[in-house]
Write an enzyme that holds these catalytic residues in place. Structure first.
Site, PDB file in Angstrom:
ATOM      1  N   CYS A  87       4.821  -0.542  -0.367  1.00 33.04           N
ATOM      2  CA  CYS A  87       5.301  -1.887  -0.705  1.00 33.04           C
ATOM      3  C   CYS A  87       4.216  -2.686  -1.415  1.00 33.04           C
ATOM      4  O   CYS A  87       4.503  -3.520  -2.273  1.00 33.04           O
ATOM      5  CB  CYS A  87       5.754  -2.611   0.561  1.00 33.04           C
TER       6      CYS A  87
ATOM      7  N   CYS B 180      -6.629   1.276 -10.796  1.00 34.47           N
ATOM      8  CA  CYS B 180      -5.291   0.823 -10.392  1.00 34.47           C
ATOM      9  C   CYS B 180      -5.485  -0.363  -9.454  1.00 34.47           C
ATOM     10  O   CYS B 180      -6.412  -1.147  -9.646  1.00 34.47           O
ATOM     11  CB  CYS B 180      -4.497   1.964  -9.747  1.00 34.47           C
TER      12      CYS B 180
END
Length: 386
Positions: free
Chosen positions: A197, A344
């Site tokens: 999530c 990232c």
């Protein structure tokens, strides 16, 4: 299938409890006996996050006599978009303690047990053994498999829920009466294949929809009413506003669960290829800053998704999402005369892309440990985090 009530009724309800639960008591299927069973029940909620928040609040409101909450994390501002059991003043506090205080505010007649610890093989069986029912609100596969195996070993039912972006799933696993989680997911997905999530996002209100269904199933199990989701997977699409049901059966090829295993190794955080590629090819945020400040020619690649790129980025980077690199579509566009540096959000996805880039011949490529999150914390705190 209808199942027998999970617990025996408590001896009685007080006058105050009768007044509080009167809307339950006038439902024939629940009535006094059902409410007494709820009072006598002990339910453990694993995780006081997106799913655990509404689950704990509604379990408390329903009159479940003893609630346990397992969580070792602290409240972060980014949690408040969906984790409604916490508030602004709870930022930085223990999630378990914050959840306990909110439950007490909802229903002072509920006993709350706080397990402010990381659930692992050394404590899961002991903690679970003190409860009648487990609600699994975790968001990683390693913990889900551990919860499943512990419940099978202890012969306890558990209600499982999962959320991602606009999609949710709910089921009830009870090995004595039907399938367990391994019958639905015999093997974990490849490392890095399913974003968390934190990486992919989740619609806040989806937590309420799935969490309330989980509590509904818990109430049915405790009181012995209705048809629990044993052997059925309920799938919710919030964009299409559809619910559909998938049958789940015991897999005769699923090996019996006889012990707890090394779940981190079983699920993997990153693939073996990514782990090997990262050895000796991982730099810190500070080292990246030094590279950017130097005369060395580098090609800084952000492998996150476009929506994340819009939130925050490291200056000088170009966006090439992970999937584009893994498909090979972007490899021909990478410069041969510059060192490839990838990042990232936290370093997991960039490790996966590092393996692909190195396999394509860019042997001096590196990735940034901690990703843009480390850059914000260590180099430029003026940038937003998420």
């Amino acid at each position: 299938m209808s199942l027998p009530p999970l617990v025996e009724p408590a001896e009685s309800l007080t006058v105050d409890e009768v007044r509080r639960y009167s809307r339950h008591l006038i439902i024939p299927d629940v009535a006094m006996a059902g409410q007494k069973r709820l009072k006598n029940a002990k339910v453990l909620v694993v995780g006081a996050g997106g799913l655990g928040s509404p689950a704990l609040l509604y379990l408390a409101a329903a009159g479940v006599g003893t609630l346990g909450v397992v969580d070792f994390d602290v409240v972060d501002e980014s949690n408040l978009q969906r984790q409604v059991i916490h508030g602004q003043s709870d930022i930085g506090r223990s999630k378990a303690e914050s959840a306990r205080d909110s439950v007490r505010e909802v229903n002072p007649y509920v006993t709350v047990n706080v397990h402010e610890t990381r659930l692992d093989n050394s404590n899961v069986l002991e903690i679970f053994s003190g409860y009648d029912l487990i609600l699994d609100g975790t968001d990683n596969f390693a913990t889900r498999y551990m919860v499943n195996d512990a419940c099978v070993l202890l012969n306890k039912p558990y209600v499982w829920g999962s959320i991602y972006r606009f999609d949710g799933q709910v089921s009830v696993f009870w090995n004595e009466y039907g399938p367990n989680y391994r019958d639905l997911y015999p093997d974990p997905p490849p490392p890095g294949m399913v974003p968390s999530c934190a990486e992919g996002g989740v619609l806040g209100v989806l937590c309420a929809a799935i969490g309330s269904v989980m509590v509904n199933e818990a109430i049915k199990l405790i009181t012995g009413i209705g048809d629990p989701l044993v052997g059925r997977l309920l799938v919710f699409d919030a964009l299409e506003m559809t619910w559909r049901e998938v049958r789940v059966r015991k897999d005769p090829n699923t090996a019996p669960i006889t012990e707890l295993i090394d779940y981190e190794s079983f699920c993997g955080v990153v693939s073996e290829e990514a782990q090997e590629a990262a050895v000796g090819s991982t730099i810190t945020a500070q080292e990246l800053k030094e590279l950017l400040d130097s005369d060395k020619q580098i090609h800084l690649v952000d492998v996150r998704e476009p929506a994340e790129w819009e939130i925050v980025r490291i200056p000088g980077a170009v966006l090439v999402p992970k999937d584009v690199i893994l498909r090979g579509d972007a490899l021909a566009d990478l410069p041969q005369d510059k060192q490839i540096v990838m990042y990232c959000k936290t370093g997991v996805r960039s490790a996966e892309t590092l393996a692909a880039v190195k396999a394509a011949g860019f042997w001096d490529a590196v990735h940034v440990q901690g990703g843009v999150t480390a850059w914000v914390k260590q180099i430029d705190p003026s940038l937003p985090s998420y």
